[in-house]
Design a protein around this motif. Structure first.
Motif, PDB file in Angstrom:
ATOM      1  N   THR A 131      16.739 -47.959 -52.792  1.00 52.37           N
ATOM      2  CA  THR A 131      15.640 -47.545 -53.665  1.00 52.37           C
ATOM      3  C   THR A 131      14.352 -48.160 -53.143  1.00 52.37           C
ATOM      4  O   THR A 131      14.301 -49.343 -52.790  1.00 52.37           O
ATOM      5  N   GLU A 132      13.315 -47.341 -53.083  1.00 55.55           N
ATOM      6  CA  GLU A 132      12.017 -47.824 -52.611  1.00 55.55           C
ATOM      7  C   GLU A 132      10.914 -46.897 -53.080  1.00 55.55           C
ATOM      8  O   GLU A 132      11.148 -45.703 -53.344  1.00 55.55           O
ATOM      9  N   GLU A 133       9.728 -47.436 -53.168  1.00 57.76           N
ATOM     10  CA  GLU A 133       8.551 -46.657 -53.522  1.00 57.76           C
ATOM     11  C   GLU A 133       7.819 -46.267 -52.231  1.00 57.76           C
ATOM     12  O   GLU A 133       7.624 -47.107 -51.356  1.00 57.76           O
ATOM     13  N   LYS A 134       7.426 -45.020 -52.120  1.00 60.52           N
ATOM     14  CA  LYS A 134       6.743 -44.563 -50.907  1.00 60.52           C
ATOM     15  C   LYS A 134       5.976 -43.277 -51.191  1.00 60.52           C
ATOM     16  O   LYS A 134       6.105 -42.689 -52.271  1.00 60.52           O
ATOM     17  N   VAL A 135       5.209 -42.836 -50.214  1.00 58.06           N
ATOM     18  CA  VAL A 135       4.502 -41.561 -50.297  1.00 58.06           C
ATOM     19  C   VAL A 135       5.347 -40.504 -49.605  1.00 58.06           C
ATOM     20  O   VAL A 135       5.824 -40.714 -48.477  1.00 58.06           O
ATOM     21  N   VAL A 136       5.573 -39.364 -50.258  1.00 54.84           N
ATOM     22  CA  VAL A 136       6.368 -38.289 -49.677  1.00 54.84           C
ATOM     23  C   VAL A 136       5.513 -37.039 -49.516  1.00 54.84           C
ATOM     24  O   VAL A 136       4.554 -36.814 -50.259  1.00 54.84           O
ATOM     25  N   ILE A 146      -0.117 -31.460 -49.199  1.00 53.55           N
ATOM     26  CA  ILE A 146      -0.063 -32.246 -50.428  1.00 53.55           C
ATOM     27  C   ILE A 146       0.974 -33.356 -50.279  1.00 53.55           C
ATOM     28  O   ILE A 146       2.100 -33.122 -49.847  1.00 53.55           O
ATOM     29  N   THR A 147       0.581 -34.572 -50.630  1.00 57.16           N
ATOM     30  CA  THR A 147       1.509 -35.699 -50.680  1.00 57.16           C
ATOM     31  C   THR A 147       1.473 -36.296 -52.081  1.00 57.16           C
ATOM     32  O   THR A 147       0.541 -36.073 -52.856  1.00 57.16           O
ATOM     33  N   ASN A 200      12.332 -29.923 -60.056  1.00 58.37           N
ATOM     34  CA  ASN A 200      11.661 -31.081 -60.665  1.00 58.37           C
ATOM     35  C   ASN A 200      10.163 -30.839 -60.752  1.00 58.37           C
ATOM     36  O   ASN A 200       9.623 -29.927 -60.114  1.00 58.37           O
ATOM     37  N   GLY A 201       9.502 -31.666 -61.543  1.00 54.87           N
ATOM     38  CA  GLY A 201       8.060 -31.571 -61.691  1.00 54.87           C
ATOM     39  C   GLY A 201       7.348 -32.712 -61.003  1.00 54.87           C
ATOM     40  O   GLY A 201       7.931 -33.772 -60.734  1.00 54.87           O
ATOM     41  N   VAL A 202       6.058 -32.476 -60.715  1.00 58.96           N
ATOM     42  CA  VAL A 202       5.172 -33.518 -60.182  1.00 58.96           C
ATOM     43  C   VAL A 202       4.021 -33.645 -61.172  1.00 58.96           C
ATOM     44  O   VAL A 202       3.380 -32.651 -61.522  1.00 58.96           O
ATOM     45  N   TYR A 203       3.734 -34.878 -61.593  1.00 52.65           N
ATOM     46  CA  TYR A 203       2.916 -35.099 -62.784  1.00 52.65           C
ATOM     47  C   TYR A 203       1.548 -35.690 -62.457  1.00 52.65           C
ATOM     48  O   TYR A 203       1.161 -36.731 -62.969  1.00 52.65           O
ATOM     49  N   GLY A 204       0.800 -35.021 -61.600  1.00 47.27           N
ATOM     50  CA  GLY A 204      -0.548 -35.450 -61.276  1.00 47.27           C
ATOM     51  C   GLY A 204      -1.230 -34.402 -60.427  1.00 47.27           C
ATOM     52  O   GLY A 204      -0.581 -33.529 -59.834  1.00 47.27           O
ATOM     53  N   GLN A 213      -8.100 -35.881 -50.666  1.00 44.27           N
ATOM     54  CA  GLN A 213      -7.286 -35.955 -49.461  1.00 44.27           C
ATOM     55  C   GLN A 213      -5.909 -35.329 -49.659  1.00 44.27           C
ATOM     56  O   GLN A 213      -5.031 -35.455 -48.802  1.00 44.27           O
ATOM     57  N   GLY A 214      -5.699 -34.669 -50.799  1.00 47.14           N
ATOM     58  CA  GLY A 214      -4.416 -34.031 -51.060  1.00 47.14           C
ATOM     59  C   GLY A 214      -3.347 -34.976 -51.559  1.00 47.14           C
ATOM     60  O   GLY A 214      -2.170 -34.604 -51.629  1.00 47.14           O
ATOM     61  N   ARG A 215      -3.713 -36.193 -51.942  1.00 49.35           N
ATOM     62  CA  ARG A 215      -2.765 -37.186 -52.440  1.00 49.35           C
ATOM     63  C   ARG A 215      -2.695 -37.130 -53.965  1.00 49.35           C
ATOM     64  O   ARG A 215      -3.718 -37.146 -54.642  1.00 49.35           O
ATOM     65  N   ILE A 216      -1.477 -37.059 -54.484  1.00 46.24           N
ATOM     66  CA  ILE A 216      -1.257 -37.080 -55.921  1.00 46.24           C
ATOM     67  C   ILE A 216      -0.893 -38.489 -56.359  1.00 46.24           C
ATOM     68  O   ILE A 216       0.036 -39.093 -55.816  1.00 46.24           O
ATOM     69  N   SER A 217      -1.623 -39.001 -57.342  1.00 50.01           N
ATOM     70  CA  SER A 217      -1.253 -40.235 -58.020  1.00 50.01           C
ATOM     71  C   SER A 217      -0.768 -39.840 -59.409  1.00 50.01           C
ATOM     72  O   SER A 217      -1.576 -39.469 -60.266  1.00 50.01           O
TER      73      SER A 217
END
Length: 277
Positions: free
Chosen positions: A10-15, A21-22, A134-138, A143-147
């Motif tokens: 398990t890890e947190e990262k940018v996909v 879009i990331t 699944n959904g993405v919530y942002g 720069q195309g980055r979702i937080s």
């Protein structure tokens, strides 16, 4: 029956979602969804969770009959081991288990598909694919980055909904007359209205269990946190679209998988003479 084992980190990262879009995500093995886990009814399965992230994570499989307190969470740098015997066939979701914030961990991408094949019932030969929703919530920034937004997650208000964690899908190559089998999991939000344009589903198996079967189904509802198995026959050459019929507005965001069918193979005539001698 076999003893099987699977290690998940398990890890947190940018996909990368595709189309430039990331998103910031929390992952199993660095991807969202996580890897597909396959086993057979009656197998004993050991899951090893190695937490390489910066926060507590855990593991919950809907295929397990077990005290849920054993799902974790486990602190960063620590390891969690869960063992269980798989007593029911089906298509199950697995996801992070982190106490009161489990919902947020799932919506950040920590889920995957677990397939438990029936032991005493042989499935027909088919072109098989695994699909999750699944959904993405942002919303993406400049720069195309979702937080991802906590408010959006709490309100079940996904900005985009997509299949297999991607906004782009290669066509599934089949031939007319082929049987296609889909192993499907819905991580949410809401119920997924599984449908293939131009197709009536031969069989829809609730929870992916061969005992729970409906025939000649146009659209089948799969609640968030559940799975199903679908079988359908390609009627002729053409392009068929696998969609969520309740969220057709999300097709441009990747909520559609093309199934492209070529002509059926024609059997070559035998060179042997069939004349009576």
């Amino acid at each position: 029956p076999k003893n099987r084992a699977m290690t998940l980190t398990t890890e947190e990262k940018v996909v990368d979602l595709g189309d430039g879009i990331t998103t910031e995500a929390w992952t199993f093995n660095g991807t969202t969804p996580g890897p597909t886990i396959e086993a057979c009814e009656g197998d004993s399965l050991k899951i090893v969770i190695e937490n390489k992230g910066k926060m507590a994570h855990g593991f919950d499989s809907h295929a397990f009959r077990i005290d849920p307190m054993r799902f974790g969470p486990v602190q960063p740098g620590k390891t969690l081991v869960i063992k269980n015997k798989l007593k029911a066939p089906g298509v199950f979701i697995y996801h992070c288990a982190s106490g009161p914030v489990t919902d947020q961990h799932i919506k950040m991408g920590m889920y995957g598909v677990m397939i438990v094949y029936p032991r005493d019932q042989k499935l027909r030969p088919a072109r098989e694919i695994v699909v999750s929703e699944n959904g993405v919530y942002g919303e993406p920034g400049q720069q195309g980055r979702i937080s991802p937004s906590t408010d959006r997650m709490n309100e079940n208000r996904a900005y985009i909904v997509l299949f297999n964690g991607s906004m782009k899908h290669d066509p599934v190559d089949v031939r007319a007359g082929d049987l296609v089998r889909v192993y499907f999991v819905n991580a949410g939000p809401y119920t997924s209205a599984f449908h293939v344009m131009g197709i009536i589903l031969d069989k829809a198996y609730e929870s992916g269990n061969p005992h729970n079967v409906a025939s000649d189904v146009q659209t089948f509802g799969v609640p968030a946190g559940s799975g199903s198995m679908f079988e359908f026959t390609i009627p002729e050459k053409g392009t068929y679209m696998l969609v969520d019929h309740d969220k057709l507005s999300q097709i441009p965001n990747g909520l559609a998988i093309p199934i492209v069918a070529r002509e059926a193979l024609v059997a070559k005539p035998s060179s042997r003479s069939n004349a009576v001698r």
